[in-house]
Write an enzyme that holds these catalytic residues in place. Structure first.
Site, mmCIF file in Angstrom:
data_model
loop_
_atom_site.group_PDB
_atom_site.id
_atom_site.type_symbol
_atom_site.label_atom_id
_atom_site.label_comp_id
_atom_site.label_asym_id
_atom_site.label_seq_id
_atom_site.Cartn_x
_atom_site.Cartn_y
_atom_site.Cartn_z
ATOM 1 N N SER A 52 37.811 39.360 21.199
ATOM 2 C CA SER A 52 39.180 38.911 21.478
ATOM 3 C C SER A 52 40.069 38.810 20.244
ATOM 4 C CB SER A 52 39.148 37.545 22.169
ATOM 5 O OG SER A 52 38.498 36.594 21.354
ATOM 6 N N TYR A 53 39.517 38.876 19.045
ATOM 7 C CA TYR A 53 40.336 38.740 17.838
ATOM 8 C C TYR A 53 41.232 39.968 17.692
ATOM 9 C CZ TYR A 53 37.276 34.895 16.319
ATOM 10 O OH TYR A 53 36.577 33.711 16.231
ATOM 11 N N GLY A 54 42.525 39.726 17.783
ATOM 12 C CA GLY A 54 43.467 40.839 17.730
ATOM 13 C C GLY A 54 43.270 41.808 18.880
ATOM 14 N N LYS A 55 42.712 41.307 20.014
ATOM 15 C CA LYS A 55 42.401 42.154 21.173
ATOM 16 C C LYS A 55 41.548 43.351 20.758
ATOM 17 C CE LYS A 55 46.405 40.720 23.873
ATOM 18 N NZ LYS A 55 47.626 41.129 24.622
#
Length: 308
Positions: A52-55
């Protein structure tokens, strides 16, 4: 500095994990390469990211960097699954894990993940389903070991019990918030970690930069994307008491407050390593000094008491 075993795994790391939440956010790809190089060159190996980090951008940057450097065998990749990914809900279903582990592997440009962690508890999926799915990706060779994040004692104990009863891979680590100011989320599971041989990997180790001594007033905090959260949460008598203790220990040791903070975390029972982020080579060097710092019993007590 001595390497620590994470849980009952064959992963041995020095007491510092690089937090890759900054990749693709406050640290873009080309600027990230020298920072990651410095971390690896300093003898450290563990990178923590999430789908999920930065999608997915954080994983993509790590994958591109490892490919460019040809260093996959020197890096320990920790990533996570189960955050909302823009869906509006947390998902640890068997279907999502089976899909998303492949997506992470593709972004990371690797055929295995060293530590695959659940990001948040999913109230809509039984833990047995999640653990069975994770066991399958371990058996498939896509994941070496599994860990959890943001679980309390009840959930962690239940999960360990299921793994024991079913013969599934077990959570070897738990990633809960843990720093000099915010202790309860790890301390709540700490006794279980010690008893069961589960290693804590604490996030927000520097309390959004507050424990690095960066923010001592509301005016200081306005200079950062995280500033408002610092003003609202940490600029209070307890926060200032901790800063005073950090300043005192810094003066005695010659170490920066961030370095003292990391050394305190690493000294706590059940802790495998703190996670900390950096956006410059100089910041990475400071974090590594913190991982090498050993505090006296008196200094540890002073810091512990300041945050009570």
């Amino acid at each position: 500095m001595s390497k620590r075993r994470l849980g009952r795994t064959e992963l041995f790391i020095d007491p510092l994990v690089f937090g890759c939440n900054v990749l693709g956010w406050t640290l873009e790809e080309q600027a990230a390469y020298p920072v990651l190089d410095a971390f690896l060159d300093g003898g450290f190996a563990a990178l923590d990211t999430a789908d999920s980090y930065g999608k997915g951008k954080s994983e993509t940057i790590i994958g591109n960097w490892m490919k460019a450097r040809g260093n996959r065998d020197k890096v320990l990749v920790f990533t996570k699954v189960g955050s909302d990914m823009g869906q509006g809900h947390r998902d640890l279903s068997a279907k999502w894990i089976a899909e998303e582990v492949d997506a992470s592997l593709k972004r990371l440009q690797t055929d295995y993940i060293d530590l695959y962690q659940t990001h948040w508890p999913d109230p809509n999926t039984p833990q047995e389903e999640t653990l069975e799915a994770l066991d399958k990706v371990v058996k498939a060779g896509k994941v070496r070991y599994i860990g959890s994040s943001n679980q309390d004692t009840a959930l962690l104990s239940e999960a360990l019990g299921i793994s024991r009863a079913k013969g599934y891979a077990r959570y070897e680590t738990i990633q809960n918030e843990f720093n000099l100011y915010d202790r309860i989320k790890f301390e709540e599971v700490q006794a279980t970690c010690v008893a069961e041989g589960v290693s804590g990997i604490g996030y927000f180790s520097l309390a959004r930069g507050f424990l690095a001594g960066k923010y001592r007033s509301a005016a200081d905090a306005q200079l950062s994307p995280r500033g408002q959260a610092v003003v609202e949460k940490y600029l209070n008598p307890k926060g200032f008491r901790i800063l005073d203790a950090l300043d005192a220990v810094s003066k005695r040791t010659g170490a920066l407050p961030a370095e003292v903070t990391l050394a305190w975390i690493a000294a706590q029972p059940g802790v495998g390593a703190p996670i900390a982020s950096a956006t410059s080579v100089e910041q990475v060097k400071s974090l590594m000094r913190g991982a090498n710092l050993t505090l006296s019993a008196d200094d540890l007590k002073l810091l512990t008491d300041a945050g009570k």
